[in-house]
Structure formats: C-alpha cells, structure tokens
Design an enzyme around this catalytic site. Sequence first.
Site, mmCIF file in Angstrom:
data_model
loop_
_atom_site.group_PDB
_atom_site.id
_atom_site.type_symbol
_atom_site.label_atom_id
_atom_site.label_comp_id
_atom_site.label_asym_id
_atom_site.label_seq_id
_atom_site.Cartn_x
_atom_site.Cartn_y
_atom_site.Cartn_z
ATOM 1 N N CYS A 1 0.840 -1.200 0.000
ATOM 2 C CA CYS A 1 0.000 0.000 0.000
ATOM 3 C C CYS A 1 0.881 1.258 0.000
ATOM 4 O O CYS A 1 2.099 1.176 0.098
ATOM 5 C CB CYS A 1 -0.930 0.012 1.213
ATOM 6 S SG CYS A 1 -0.053 0.068 2.770
ATOM 7 N N CYS B 1 3.330 1.696 2.882
ATOM 8 C CA CYS B 1 4.505 0.834 2.832
ATOM 9 C C CYS B 1 5.562 1.446 1.917
ATOM 10 O O CYS B 1 6.757 1.421 2.215
ATOM 11 C CB CYS B 1 4.135 -0.553 2.318
ATOM 12 S SG CYS B 1 2.651 -1.236 3.057
#
Lengths: 315, 76
Positions: free
Chosen positions: B10, B13
């Site tokens: 995502c 991250c």
Amino acid sequence: MLKNLADYLVFQVIGLDAKSRLGEALDFFIYDTVKIFLLLTTIVYAVAVIRSYFSPERTRRILSHNREYVGNVLAALLGIVTPFCSCSAVPLFIGFVESGIPLGVTFSFLVSSPMVNEVALIMLWGLFGWKIALTYVGSGVVVAILAGMVIGRLRMERHVQDYVWEIKVGAAEMQEQTFREKLDYAADYTVALLKKIWPYVVVGIGLGAFIHGYAPEDLLVRYASRDNILAVPLAVLVGVPLYSNAAGIVPVVQALMEKGLPIGTVLAFMMAVTALSFPEAVILKNVLKTRLLATFFGIVAAAIIIVGYLFNAIL
Amino acid sequence: MKIEILGTGCAKCKTLYENTKKAVEESGTAAEVLKVEDIPSIMKYGVMSTPALVIDGQVKFSGKVASVVEIMGLLS
C-alpha cells in the site's frame, strides 16, 4: 462562545443581515468549521494516545483466550480502539485465525474496525449532537456482533483460502514504546490525518451550510420516507459501491438528514458505505474463498438493514 | 546490516521504504534495504499491522510510517 464569535464576525464585521439566507448560511459555516476542527484535533489526538496501548498484536492475545459470544462482543469493542488500516487486513486475518481465534470472532473485529470510526463519530457529534453519534457507535457494534455470530454458526472454516492454514506466525518481539514516544506518535498521527481529510471536512460543512440556508424541503423525502418499506435496503444498495472515508460521507449524511430522511435509513446508508466496500472485498479475496466472501457481505448487509429498520421504528 | 520493510504494497509501505532508503543514504550506514511483500514472510515476524521495519531480524516497529530522522535514530 463559538456561536457568539461566528455571529459577531458575520453580522457585525462583515455586516450581513441575520435574517438573510446568505448570512444564515455563512454563520453556520464558520461556526461549524471552527467547532468541527477543534473537536477533530482534540479527539483524534486522544484516540491516537489510547490506541497506542491497543496494538493488533495485543488484541490478538486478548481475543485468543475467548471463545464465541463473549469473544464476538470483545472483538467488536476492540475493533473500535485497535488501529488497523485496510491494507493490513490480510496479515491481521491470518494472525487471528492462526492463533485459534474463531472465524466468527475475527469477523466481528473486521466489521467493527472500519465501521466504527473516530472521525465519523466526531463529525456526527459536531453536526447532530451526541445522541446520534452514540447511536452510530452502538449500531456499528451491534451489527459487528450479530454478523460475526452468524458467520461463526455457519462453520465455514473450509472456505478460507487453503494457504492461510499453512502459514506459521512467528512471535513478534517488539520494543514497547515509551510514553513520550506514544505522545509523539499521536501528534504525528493527528497532523497527518487532518492534512488528509481537511478538504472533505470543509466541502462537507459548506454543503451542509448551503442546505441549511437554502434547502428545498421534501425533495428526497417523497421517495425515502418512513412509509417506504424499501428505503432501508435501497440505502444499503446505494451505499455499497460508494467507497469513501468517514469525512467524505458525513456531509452526505447531513444533507440526507436535513432533507428529512429517517435516522435508521441514513445510518444504514452510512454503515454500508464504510463497512461494505469494493476495495475491501478485493483485499479479503486474498484470504477468503468466494462463497465465504459473498456470505460475509450478505450477512453484514442483512444486519445493517435490520438495524436500519429498528432505528426507524424506535426513534 | 540488513533492513527489511514489511508491507503488502500500500501507499504507506512505499513511503516507509523511501524514507528508509533516504535515512540509510544520509547517515552513510552500510545497509541493505529490502522490501518484503509476500504474506508468509511477513507473518514469519508475527507482524499484523503494516508497514513494519525490521533490522537484522528484529522488528523495530509496526503499523506506522516513521520519518527519515526517526529511522536514522534506529540505525545508529
């Protein structure tokens, strides 16, 4: 005091007539904006501090000692305070089932966590008062408990993707944060969140103010009134494909309420938007087979509809 | 030193990965920065909220995006 400040600014400094539509709308806008941002800043910060004590790892430990029923209730309540973003849904799901938490209890958590959201709570509180805000939290928890219990009873463990059962979860050795670090984290979180959602909030309050000053009544009411038995399921159907965060959906809720829609219908719509979203389904497809995924959506939708009817009947 | 960023991919991250690379660069640490995206490897560390940062096999934190300065503190 805030109201006096807004009144002073609009009617004295700017000099608009208190009875004019523009004056009324602008007064409402300024008052609400200041009020909501004050509430957001203080409560989001407080929630972030509380949340730093409830890591998903700790929640997992608490839930793994509890079986069904008690577990469902606890999971729904812990869903409110445990920080968890949708991109962590897969590791969280695996971590939970691997430690022996029953499937239904895991689902109670997965439903309550996105649905009962602090930003939605604050915005509802600021715009409609604490009664509606608490009704929202309560109904979210009830839906999460009900949906989790039903899924648990259906015994659908074999409809979890097979690889999930093979994964071994290691023990996380995480350093405990100091209190100072928790406070810093909460401050960072508050700033980051406000940065992200402020345009939605301002647009939303603007929309609310416009409606407050100019709204033509009974437009939607004709189609979605208390008498229309299909209004609640329709609200849920409309809500599912709309993916939005709470800050974006509360203004719509405000518009619907101002137009006289009954509370149960509006809450059902809001719960459908936050708990049943398409991206969520795509993420959960990684761990659930189609049949369980469809069952999950169906049961949560049904629970939301029941709660919607219930609130329409009693409030 | 081996640094692993655990996350399913995502936006958060990715931000943590970029911040970590910058921190390594700016502090001049000899470290290898890896991005770990597959679920079994993430679960091996017992991490349930992503993104998480692991240095030489030890989970330093999970579920947040740390700033470059914060990560530099962990490197020294």
